[in-house]
Write a protein that holds these residues in place. Structure first.
Motif, PDB file in Angstrom:
ATOM      1  N   LYS A  50      42.764  48.443  26.767  1.00 55.13           N
ATOM      2  CA  LYS A  50      41.965  48.089  27.946  1.00 55.13           C
ATOM      3  C   LYS A  50      41.506  46.641  27.904  1.00 55.13           C
ATOM      4  N   ALA A  53      44.179  44.379  29.044  1.00 57.47           N
ATOM      5  CA  ALA A  53      44.365  44.406  30.500  1.00 57.47           C
ATOM      6  C   ALA A  53      43.158  43.869  31.259  1.00 57.47           C
ATOM      7  N   GLY A  54      42.008  43.722  30.566  1.00 59.75           N
ATOM      8  CA  GLY A  54      40.842  43.132  31.220  1.00 59.75           C
ATOM      9  C   GLY A  54      39.833  44.119  31.771  1.00 59.75           C
ATOM     10  N   HIS A  55      39.693  45.270  31.145  1.00 61.40           N
ATOM     11  CA  HIS A  55      38.741  46.274  31.642  1.00 61.40           C
ATOM     12  C   HIS A  55      37.305  45.765  31.535  1.00 61.40           C
ATOM     13  N   GLU A  94      41.499  37.336  35.511  1.00 62.09           N
ATOM     14  CA  GLU A  94      41.197  38.636  36.110  1.00 62.09           C
ATOM     15  C   GLU A  94      42.311  39.632  35.776  1.00 62.09           C
ATOM     16  N   PRO A  95      41.988  40.932  35.817  1.00 60.16           N
ATOM     17  CA  PRO A  95      43.023  41.932  35.517  1.00 60.16           C
ATOM     18  C   PRO A  95      44.287  41.764  36.355  1.00 60.16           C
ATOM     19  N   ASN A  96      44.110  41.463  37.663  1.00 59.17           N
ATOM     20  CA  ASN A  96      45.299  41.347  38.513  1.00 59.17           C
ATOM     21  C   ASN A  96      46.112  40.096  38.186  1.00 59.17           C
ATOM     22  N   ALA A  99      48.153  40.996  35.248  1.00 61.09           N
ATOM     23  CA  ALA A  99      49.280  41.814  35.707  1.00 61.09           C
ATOM     24  C   ALA A  99      50.373  40.916  36.284  1.00 61.09           C
ATOM     25  N   PHE A 104      51.305  44.880  31.549  1.00 62.92           N
ATOM     26  CA  PHE A 104      51.203  46.184  32.201  1.00 62.92           C
ATOM     27  C   PHE A 104      50.467  47.140  31.285  1.00 62.92           C
ATOM     28  N   LEU A 105      49.537  47.893  31.852  1.00 65.01           N
ATOM     29  CA  LEU A 105      48.857  48.928  31.074  1.00 65.01           C
ATOM     30  C   LEU A 105      49.216  50.300  31.617  1.00 65.01           C
ATOM     31  N   ALA A 125      51.685  46.693  45.589  1.00 68.02           N
ATOM     32  CA  ALA A 125      51.529  46.159  44.238  1.00 68.02           C
ATOM     33  C   ALA A 125      52.570  45.063  43.978  1.00 68.02           C
ATOM     34  N   ALA A 128      51.639  42.021  45.974  1.00 69.67           N
ATOM     35  CA  ALA A 128      50.446  41.380  45.418  1.00 69.67           C
ATOM     36  C   ALA A 128      50.820  40.588  44.171  1.00 69.67           C
ATOM     37  N   LYS A 129      51.673  41.172  43.358  1.00 70.79           N
ATOM     38  CA  LYS A 129      52.079  40.505  42.128  1.00 70.79           C
ATOM     39  C   LYS A 129      52.826  39.199  42.442  1.00 70.79           C
TER      40      LYS A 129
ATOM     41  N   PHE B 427      39.902  49.421  38.756  1.00 69.51           N
ATOM     42  CA  PHE B 427      40.587  48.776  37.630  1.00 69.51           C
ATOM     43  C   PHE B 427      42.055  49.195  37.559  1.00 69.51           C
ATOM     44  N   GLN B 430      43.841  47.180  40.071  1.00 75.94           N
ATOM     45  CA  GLN B 430      43.874  45.769  39.647  1.00 75.94           C
ATOM     46  C   GLN B 430      44.929  45.563  38.569  1.00 75.94           C
ATOM     47  N   ARG B 432      47.582  46.766  38.373  1.00 76.27           N
ATOM     48  CA  ARG B 432      48.916  46.763  38.983  1.00 76.27           C
ATOM     49  C   ARG B 432      49.126  45.520  39.842  1.00 76.27           C
ATOM     50  N   GLY B 433      48.130  44.631  39.841  1.00 79.96           N
ATOM     51  CA  GLY B 433      48.329  43.363  40.533  1.00 79.96           C
ATOM     52  C   GLY B 433      47.490  43.161  41.784  1.00 79.96           C
ATOM     53  N   LEU B 434      46.779  44.193  42.245  1.00 85.28           N
ATOM     54  CA  LEU B 434      45.945  44.010  43.435  1.00 85.28           C
ATOM     55  C   LEU B 434      44.631  43.352  43.036  1.00 85.28           C
TER      56      LEU B 434
END
Lengths: 306, 476
Positions: A50, A53-55, A94-96, A99, A104-105, A125, A128-129, B427, B430, B432-434
Motif C-alpha cells: 500500500k 501505491a500511495g495509500h 499522488e497514487p494516480n 499508476a 500497479f497494485l 482508467a 486517465a492513465k 484509493f 486512484q 488505477r490512474g483516476l
C-alpha cells in the motif's frame, strides 16, 4: 526496462501514535522479474504494497521509493524527455500519478463499486492513465502554455465541448480488451457487470490480473492474489501473471503465504519479511524451504546476524 | 458508454445553464399577490368564468392557510415572501398559445432553448415537445401520427379553451385540490402555462412527450400546471426539464402536477430539475391510479436553495402499482427535502420506492416519505429503500420514512443506508490512474446508476453531467 528501488523505507499508521510497521525495507524489483514476498501475518507485507501505491492511511517516516525508467518505458511520450524524466521519487507523487508511471497494485480485498460497469471503468482508467502520463512528462513551460491556451478560450465552440484529446476509441479499446480476456480465459459477460460488485473471491482476483494486463504496468505488486482461489482459478490467475511478465515485461512483486501459487508462477527471487524488514532473500528454493520449515529458522538466522 | 452518449456528454452543460437573457416581456404583473393580480392574469388569458372563480377561491385558501413551519426538520422558508414575487410574466411573443414551428420563435427565446438542447432532443426521440419561457408556453409541437390517434399534447392555457370539459372535470378538483397545502393554493390562484396531455383508450405513445420550463427573469415565480390523463389501457411517458439562471433575488417555483392513470394504464413521469441556487422549489405532484394502473415517478432534483417535493400516488383500484425513483443532490447552502408518498387504498396494490441522495460541502438532503396502507388493502406490498451518500463530515443526510400500516395481510420492506464516500473505494480507483475528483465522480455516477438507467439517454447524460458539475462546484 524499469526498476523499482526501495531503500530503507520506514512507515507507520497515519494517526497520532500510529503503529510503526515498516522498519527499514530494502528491495529492488526489475521489470521482467518475478519476486515472491513471503512472511508471517503482521510482518508488514501488505503495508509495503500500500505504501508503494500511495495509500493515505500510512505515513512514510523515512527512506525512498524510486522508479527508474529507460527509453522503452517512455516510447509513448511525445514530449521531449530529459534525464530527470527517467528517475522518479514515488513518495512525492499522488497514487494516480504513480499508476500513470507504471505502478500497479493488485488488492487483497478489491473495492466493490456499484453502478460502474467493467467496460466503463477500464476505459476511463486507460484514458486517465494516458492523460496523466502526458502531464507528468510535459515540460513546465509547455504546461504553462497549455494553461494559457485555456485562458484564451476553447479550440472549438463551447457548445461542442472540448476538442478530442486523443482518447482511446471504443473499437480500439474493445480489441485490446478481448485479447486480454481471452488470455485470462474470462467470459465476455464480465464486462457488463459492475466493478467487483457481487464477484466471487476468485472472480475478483481474476479481475485484478485483468486490470494489470490492461494497464500494462512496469511493476505490479500483487497482494495475496492467490488467497481464496480454487485450483482451476489459481491456474487461470497464474497464467495471467506469467503473461504479464512474458507478454509485456512487467516486473511482479507477489505477496503470498503459500508455496502453492509458486508452483505455477515460478519466482526468480524470494524474499522474507519479518517485523517490518526484508530479512532474507534467495531463489525459488527459499520458498520451498519456508514451506517445509516455517519462519522460525529465518527469525533465528536474522537474530544471529543481528 | 456509447458514442452517442459521449457526444452528448461533450456539450457544455455549464454554459447551457449559466447563461441568462435580457428580460424582454410584453406584460408582467406587479409584485405581490392580490385579488386584482389574479383577475388580471385570468383576463390576460381570456379565461372562462369558472377558472377565474377557482383561482379566486384558491387565493382565499392561500391567504387563510399558515406557512408550514412545524414539520420536523423542514427547510427554512422564512425568506419566501410572496409579496416580493412577480407572479406572472408573459414573454414578448406574438402568438398567444405559442408557435409550432421552431423557426418562428423570437431569436432570444429560440437561442435559450437551443442552448438547453430542446430542439435536439425533439429531433432525437420525442413524440412531442413543449417549452415554457417565464409564465407562458412559447413552443408546442406534437408529431402528426399521435394527433391522428387522438392524443392531445398542448399547453395548459390552450387546454382550458380547447378542451374545456376535460379540464374543468380534472383541474385541481379530485387530485390536487388547492386546499392540499399553502403552496398548492398559491399555485391554484396564479398558475400559468404547463402541459396538458390526454391519451385515449388503448393507445400507446411509444416515444416520450417532453416539456421544458425556464425561468429567465429575476425575482419571478413560475407556477406551471401539468395535467395528464391516461385513459384505460393507454401508455405514455412524460418528461419535464426545468432550469433558471442565477440572479441575486430569490425565485419561487411552485408547480402542480396531476396525473390520472386509468384502468390498466401506465404513466411514467420523469423530471430532471436544475434550478438556480436561489430558487425555492415547492411543488405538489400527485397521481391517482385506477384498477391495474401503473404510475412511475422518476425525479432528479438538482439545484435550488430549498426543495420540498414529495410526489404522491393514490393506489385507488385493485392491483394498481407505483414505482418511485428519486435522486437528490445538495451542495453548499442547499436543503433538498424530497421523498415520496403512496396511499394503498385497495387490495393487491404494490409500491416500490427507491431514493438516492448525495450531500456535499455542508449541504443537506432529507428523505421524507409516507407509505399508508388502508384497512382492507390486503395482499398489498411496499418496499422502500433509501441510500444516502455523504462527501464529508459537514454534510448531512436524514431519513424520515413514515409508515402507517392499518392492514395486517401486507408485505412491508424497508431498507436504509447512510454512508460517507469510502476512502478505500477512492484509493482503489486512484491506484488505477483516476485522480481524486474523477474517482469520486465515478463512485457517484455508479451510486445514481439505478436512476439514470431508467431515463432516456439524453436525460441520463444530462443528469450525470449535472452531477459532475455539482461536484466540481461550478454550477451557480
Amino acid at each position: 526496462m524499469a526498476t523499482l528501488e526501495i531503500n530503507d523505507l520506514h512507515a507507520r499508521v497515519a494517526e497520532e501514535d500510529g503503529e510503526r510497521i515498516l522498519r527499514g525495507v530494502d528491495l529492488t524489483v526489475e521489470s521482467g522479474d518475478i519476486h515472491a514476498l513471503m512472511g508471517p501475518n503482521g510482518s508488514g507485507k501488505s503495508t509495503l504494497a500500500k505504501v508503494i501505491a500511495g495509500h493515505p492511511a500510512y505515513e512514510v517516516t523515512g527512506g525512498e521509493v524510486l522508479l527508474h525508467l529507460d527509453e522503452e518505458d517512455v516510447a509513448d511520450i511525445d514530449a521531449e524527455i530529459d534525464d530527470e524524466d527517467y528517475h522518479w521519487e514515488l513518495l512525492e507523487l499522488e497514487p494516480n500519478e504513480r499508476a500513470a508511471l507504471g505502478i500497479f497494485l493488485g488488492f487483497q480485498y478489491p473495492a466493490e463499486i456499484e453502478g460502474v460497469t467493467m467496460t466503463n471503468f477500464l476505459r476511463q482508467a486507460l484514458n486517465a492513465k494516458a492523460d496523466e502520463r502526458e502531464e507528468l512528462f510535459e515540460e513546465e513551460e509547455e504546461a504553462e502554455a497549455d494553461a494559457d491556451d485555456e485562458d484564451d478560450g476553447y479550440d472549438t465552440s463551447p457548445m461542442e465541448g472540448p476538442a478530442d484529446d486523443g482518447e482511446i476509441g471504443v473499437a480500439e479499446f474493445q480489441e485490446i480488451l478481448s485479447e486480454k480476456m481471452e488470455l485470462l480465459d474470462m467470459d465476455e459477460k464480465f464486462m457488463q457487470r459492475y466493478l467487483n460488485a457481487g464477484f466471487s473471491g476468485g472472480e475478483k482476483k481474476q479481475n485484478e490480473v485483468l486490470q494489470a494486463a490492461m494497464l500494462e504496468p512496469a511493476v505490479a505488486v500483487l497482494d495475496e492474489i492467490d488467497s481464496g482461489l480454487d485450483i482451476d482459478r489459481l491456474q487461470d490467475v497464474s497464467k495471467g501473471i506469467n503473461a504479464l511478465r512474458d507478454e509485456q515485461g512487467t516486473g511482479v512483486l507477489q505477496i503470498t503465504h503459500y508455496q502453492r501459487i509458486l508452483d505455477y508462477v515460478e519466482p526468480d527471487h524470494v524474499h522474507v519479511m519479518l517485523d517490518g524488514e526484508v530479512v532474507k532473500s534467495g531463489g525459488a528454493e527459499l520458498a520451498e524451504k519456508l514451506e517445509d520449515k516455517g519462519y522460525d529458522w529465518v527469525r533465528e538466522d536474522a537474530f544471529e546476524a543481528a | 458508454m456509447s458514442s452517442q452518449q459521449d457526444e452528448l456528454k461533450e456539450t457544455d452543460t455549464e454554459a447551457r445553464f449559466e447563461f441568462k437573457k435580457e428580460e424582454k416581456s410584453a406584460f408582467q404583473t406587479e409584485k405581490g399577490l392580490t385579488e386584482e393580480t389574479v383577475r388580471v392574469i385570468s383576463e390576460d388569458k381570456d379565461e372562462p368564468e369558472w377558472m377565474l372563480e377557482r383561482r379566486l377561491r384558491a387565493l382565499e385558501q392561500f391567504q387563510e392557510m399558515p406557512m408550514p413551519t412545524d414539520w420536523p426538520a423542514q427547510p427554512d422558508l422564512s425568506e419566501v415572501d410572496v409579496d416580493e414575487i412577480i407572479p406572472y410574466i408573459r414573454p414578448d411573443v406574438d402568438v398567444r398559445a405559442g408557435v409550432d414551428d421552431w423557426t418562428e420563435l423570437p431569436d432570444e427565446i429560440k437561442d435559450t432553448f437551443d442552448k438547453l438542447g430542446i430542439p435536439e432532443a425533439e429531433k432525437n426521440a420525442l413524440s412531442g415537445v413543449g417549452a415554457q419561457y417565464e409564465s407562458e408556453v412559447v413552443y408546442q409541437n406534437m408529431q402528426e401520427r399521435w394527433e391522428e390517434k387522438g392524443v392531445i399534447f398542448c399547453n395548459m392555457d390552450e387546454a382550458v379553451q380547447e378542451h374545456e370539459e376535460l379540464v374543468r372535470e380534472h383541474f385541481m378538483t379530485k387530485c390536487v385540490p388547492p386546499s392540499d397545502n399553502k403552496f398548492a393554493a398559491l399555485h391554484g390562484a396564479i398558475w400559468s402555462g404547463g402541459s396538458f396531455v390526454y391519451v385515449p383508450e388503448n393507445t400507446t405513445v411509444d416515444m416520450p412527450v417532453q416539456a421544458y420550463f425556464r425561468m429567465n427573469s429575476e425575482g419571478m415565480g413560475q407556477f406551471e400546471h401539468t395535467l395528464i390523463i391516461a385513459e384505460e389501457g393507454s401508455e405514455v411517458h412524460y418528461i419535464e426539464g426545468c432550469s433558471a439562471p442565477k440572479y441575486s433575488a430569490f425565485n419561487l417555483h411552485s408547480g402542480g402536477v396531476e396525473v390520472f392513470v386509468g384502468e390498466d394504464a401506465h404513466v411514467q413521469y420523469s423530471t430532471v430539475q436544475n434550478w438556480s441556487k436561489n430558487t425555492y422549489n415547492l411543488n405538489t405532484k400527485r397521481a391517482i391510479a385506477e384498477k391495474g394502473g401503473r404510475m412511475e415517478w422518476i425525479s432528479g432534483s438538482m439545484g435550488s436553495k430549498a426543495t420540498m417535493l414529495y410526489p404522491s400516488t393514490i393506489l385507488k383500484g385493485r392491483g394498481a402499482s407505483d414505482n418511485h425513483i428519486t435522486i437528490a443532490f445538495a451542495g453548499e447552502g442547499q436543503d433538498i427535502d424530497t421523498g415520496a408518498k403512496v396511499y394503498h387504498n385497495a387490495p393487491e396494490t404494490k409500491s416500490t420506492i427507491e431514493s438516492k441522495s448525495i450531500s456535499k460541502d455542508g449541504g443537506r438532503t432529507n428523505y421524507r416519505g409516507l407509505v399508508h396502507i388502508a384497512d382492507g388493502a390486503e395482499n398489498s406490498s411496499t418496499a422502500v429503500e433509501c441510500d444516502a451518500l455523504m462527501f464529508d463530515n459537514e454534510s448531512t443526510s436524514d431519513t424520515m420514512p413514515y409508515m402507517e400500516i392499518n392492514e395486517s395481510k401486507v408485505d412491508v420492506a424497508h431498507e436504509a443506508t447512510v454512508g460517507k464516500i469510502g476512502d478505500e473505494d477512492i484509493f482503489y480507483l486512484q491506484s488505477r490512474g483516476l485522480d481524486d475528483d474523477d474517482a469520486k465522480q465515478m463512485i457517484v455516477s455508479g451510486f445514481i446508476e439505478p436512476i439514470t438507467e431508467e431515463l432516456p439517454i439524453e436525460y441520463a447524460v444530462e443528469l450525470n453531467r449535472l452531477v459532475e458539475l455539482e461536484m466540481e462546484g461550478s454550477l451557480g
